[in-house]
Scaffold this active site. Structure first.
Site, short mmCIF file in Angstrom:
data_model
loop_
_atom_site.label_atom_id
_atom_site.label_comp_id
_atom_site.label_asym_id
_atom_site.label_seq_id
_atom_site.Cartn_x
_atom_site.Cartn_y
_atom_site.Cartn_z
N GLU A 235 0.64 -68.35 -1.73
CA GLU A 235 0.08 -66.90 -0.89
C GLU A 235 -1.02 -65.79 -1.38
OE1 GLU A 235 5.34 -65.96 -0.16
OE2 GLU A 235 4.04 -64.87 -1.84
N ARG B 87 22.50 -63.55 -4.72
CA ARG B 87 23.45 -63.62 -6.05
C ARG B 87 23.56 -62.17 -6.20
NH1 ARG B 87 19.45 -62.84 -9.56
NH2 ARG B 87 17.73 -64.98 -9.67
N LYS C 174 12.34 -70.69 -0.25
CA LYS C 174 10.99 -69.52 -0.22
C LYS C 174 10.74 -70.35 0.95
CE LYS C 174 10.49 -68.06 -4.99
NZ LYS C 174 11.59 -68.41 -5.20
N HIS D 195 5.54 -62.70 -14.61
CA HIS D 195 5.98 -63.28 -13.42
C HIS D 195 7.32 -63.06 -13.12
CE1 HIS D 195 2.98 -64.15 -11.12
NE2 HIS D 195 2.37 -65.23 -11.89
#
Length: 673
Positions: free
Chosen positions: A200, A292, A116, A235
């Site tokens: 973040e 994917r 990421k 999440h």
């Protein structure tokens, strides 16, 4: 096009890929573990190869075993599905080295998007908007803590190599950062073999919108519009829909072009999803790219009329994309609900067991003038009635997808379909999904990733009293069950002419009176049945009703006073599962003749809620703790579950060590109040 492919996955997605391959005349090879020898995906494929033990690391994550299976069966290509090895660059590289086509992006693209933090650096260079945060290589805890303090709380910790909601923690204040970081790193290492994290800024009331992209080997790239995946718990996505409510054409185009830029920046080929976090004001930021096919791809198929698995196969075989951007259109609205074996009332804890009853709503094709119109109700599932939901894999039962000409019609179909779903043998999230879909914020498209937490009291209501009609249906089912047993005993008896051998309530003189009792949780429910030569009555909570019932194939029709209702009742041992009026209840039959030994209460015992492994002991013997204090951490289904103190007290003994496997219900600690 390929003649034969191997599907390196299991469950719903393996069955989904096999269905498209069969339609195209492509033979399929399944792989399976010890636990999946009789699984549905094995049955629907043309061939199957055993690749190892029940644990994923011993089977579905074994690159060598899967490559050898492809070679042995002559498979020309491997479809990885989602999860497992689908985003593993070593696996994609091994396929290439073995001369087998990997039905997915190039190794370089997987590598670029696999981290990421590295992906965000690339996106910054491609002018794709980014959320403020730290995505670098310095993983020193003190350094990360400083960056979080600079960014400002709340912040989101995310596993750099993660996905599926694992390895993510929201940190509300600086004092909680270190503990959250340790837990996040531990879960990331367990799930992905990589403990690196990024930090973040955590946006308040954001929406999660993703863009489906497709690229071929000839330089073409298109976006197949968006999906709104804002409704999440821990999440992880719960409901998905397409198109995103309130999306303007200008914003759709901007997000679609940004997604294609992201794909081009890494030389992408095949199906991919670029995920954005979007503010209520319309601004959006790149989160990550999933290299994917996504779990929620069916909603895109429903609104476009396209088969994305077919597109994957054609692109992997070197063909051009079947459509250009200006040829793509949105038709109607689609919703997807993930049906899981889990307990929403216990923090969505996974539930294991055998699917004694599995009756989904019937799939329905709804024509609006085109043979390509999607089904109005679609079920994608990898299990059958009688199959077992095991602790080894994701507890998904099915994906329920509906289509409507607009969002309101799709919502109505989803509510009805959820009300028709019947599952017995495991706990499910079906009732919760029904409340969620019917809730005002979801119905009015007031969406953001905190919807479930913000409307917790509405979505997790205090149990309402069981309706009299529900108890009447359970009584009817119990009487019908006794009649079947009685007739069987009557046929086996010596005297076939004696009315005393029949369990029908027949009396020589007078009426038949009987109290039937059921337990709903801790509540005892009783109904007094009175039967005479002319009519029967049922007395519930002091009110007497005339009572009649009929039944056929598990459907019970009851007349209770002036009301007539019908529903399904499925028995699992002595538990009557009543499905009626788009709701379900479990009523346990209280047999007054049954002799059951009294069991010790659970006071002083802290038990494993499901099979798993102890990964951390936070309170050793002798520790004095306050109510709610974390005592021990278990890992099950790649998720961490914290066992907390039920009250103020002291740990007398820790019965398992770190690394020990424990069965469901095992006592973990001795606790003294």
């Amino acid at each position: 096009m390929f003649d034969k492919i191997l599907i390196a996955n299991r469950g719903e997605i393996a069955c989904r890929v096999a269905a498209t391959a069969a339609r195209l005349g492509i033979r399929t090879v399944a792989v399976y573990s010890d636990a999946d020898a009789h699984a549905k995906h094995v049955a629907v494929c043309d061939e199957a190869v055993h690749v190892g033990g029940a644990a994923a690391r011993e089977s579905y994550l074994r690159i060598d075993a899967i490559i050898n299976a492809a070679k042995a069966t002559g498979a020309q290509a491997i479809h990885p599905g989602y999860g497992f090895l689908s985003e593993n660059e070593a696996f994609a590289a091994a396929c290439h080295e073995a001369g087998i086509v990997f039905i997915g992006p190039p190794v370089g693209a997987i590598h670029a998007m696999g981290s990421k933090s590295a992906a965000k650096t690339l996106m910054e260079g491609a002018a794709v908007p980014l959320v403020p945060g730290y995505h670098g290589d310095n993983q020193d805890a003190a350094f990360l803590h400083e960056r979080a303090d600079e960014i400002g709380y709340p912040v989101l910790l995310k596993a750099s190599a993660g996905g599926g909601g694992k390895g993510m923690r929201v940190v509300e204040r600086s004092s909680a950062f270190r503990a959250a970081l340790t837990s996040c790193q531990r879960e990331a290492a367990s799930s992905f073999g990589d403990e690196r994290v990024l930090v973040e800024k955590y946006l308040t009331r954001p929406r999660h919108i993703e863009i489906q992209v497709f690229a071929d080997t000839h330089g073409n790239c298109v976006y197949l519009f968006e999906r709104d995946c804002s409704v999440q718990r821990r999440h992880q996505k719960v409901l998905e829909e397409a198109p995103a409510p309130g999306m303007t054409e200008a914003r759709r185009r901007a997000m679609g072009e940004a997604a294609c830029n992201a794909a081009r920046a890494v030389g992408y080929v095949g199906a991919g999803t670029v995920e954005f976090i979007a503010n209520q004001d319309g601004s959006f930021y790149f989160m990550e790219m999933n290299t994917r096919l996504q779990v929620e791809h069916p909603v895109t198929e429903m609104i476009t009329g396209l088969d994305l698995v077919e597109w994957q196969l054609r692109v992997a075989a070197g063909e051009l994309l079947p459509c250009k951007q200006d040829e793509l259109r949105i038709h109607g609205h689609a919703l997807e609900a993930r049906i899981y074996a889990e307990n929403p009332d216990n923090n969505f804890l996974p539930s294991t067991g055998t699917l004694g009853t599995l009756r989904p709503p019937a799939a329905v094709h709804f024509e609006i003038g085109s043979a390509d119109t999607p089904a109005a109700v679609r079920i994608d599932s990898g299990v059958r009635e009688g199959d077992t939901i095991s602790p080894f894999y994701d507890p998904m039962i099915a994906k329920l997808i509906v289509w409507g000409r607009d969002r309101d019609e799709a919502l109505a179909r989803m509510r009805r379909a959820l009300g028709q779903y019947r599952v017995v043998g495991v706990q499910t999230n079906i009732a919760f999904l029904g409340r969620l879909v019917a809730s005002e914020p979801f119905s009015s498209a007031d969406l953001d990733t905190g919807l479930i937490e913000r409307h917790h009291d509405t979505l997790f209501p205090v149990s309402a009293p069981v309706p009299a009609t529900t108890l009447a249906l359970a009584v009817a089912a119990q009487l019908a069950r006794e009649t079947v047993i009685g007739r069987r005993k009557y046929q086996d008896s010596i005297d076939h002419h004696s009315p005393w051998q029949l369990a029908t309530g027949w009396r020589l003189n007078g009426d038949y009176h009987r109290t039937l009792a059921f337990d709903h949780g801790e509540t005892r429910l009783s109904a007094l049945l009175t039967s005479g030569p002319q009519a029967s009555t049922l007395t519930i909570d002091g009110q007497t009703y005339t009572y009649r019932y009929t039944h056929d194939a598990g459907v019970y029709r009851v007349t209770l006073g002036e009301r007539r209702v019908q529903g399904h009742v499925d028995f699992d041992h002595d538990a009557a599962h009543v499905f009626a009026d788009a709701q379900s209840w479990t009523l346990r039959w209280h047999d007054p003749l049954a002799q059951a030994g009294a069991q010790e209460g659970g006071e002083g015992r802290l038990t494993a809620p499901m099979p798993g492994k102890v990964i951390a002991v936070l309170a050793p013997a002798g520790t004095k703790v306050e109510k709610g204090a974390p005592l021990l951490v278990m890992e099950a289904m790649k998720m961490e579950h914290t066992i907390s103190a039920p009250a103020d007290g002291e740990i007398e003994e820790v019965l398992y060590a770190v690394g020990d496997q424990v069965p469901e219900g095992a006592q973990l600690l001795a606790f003294k109040r």
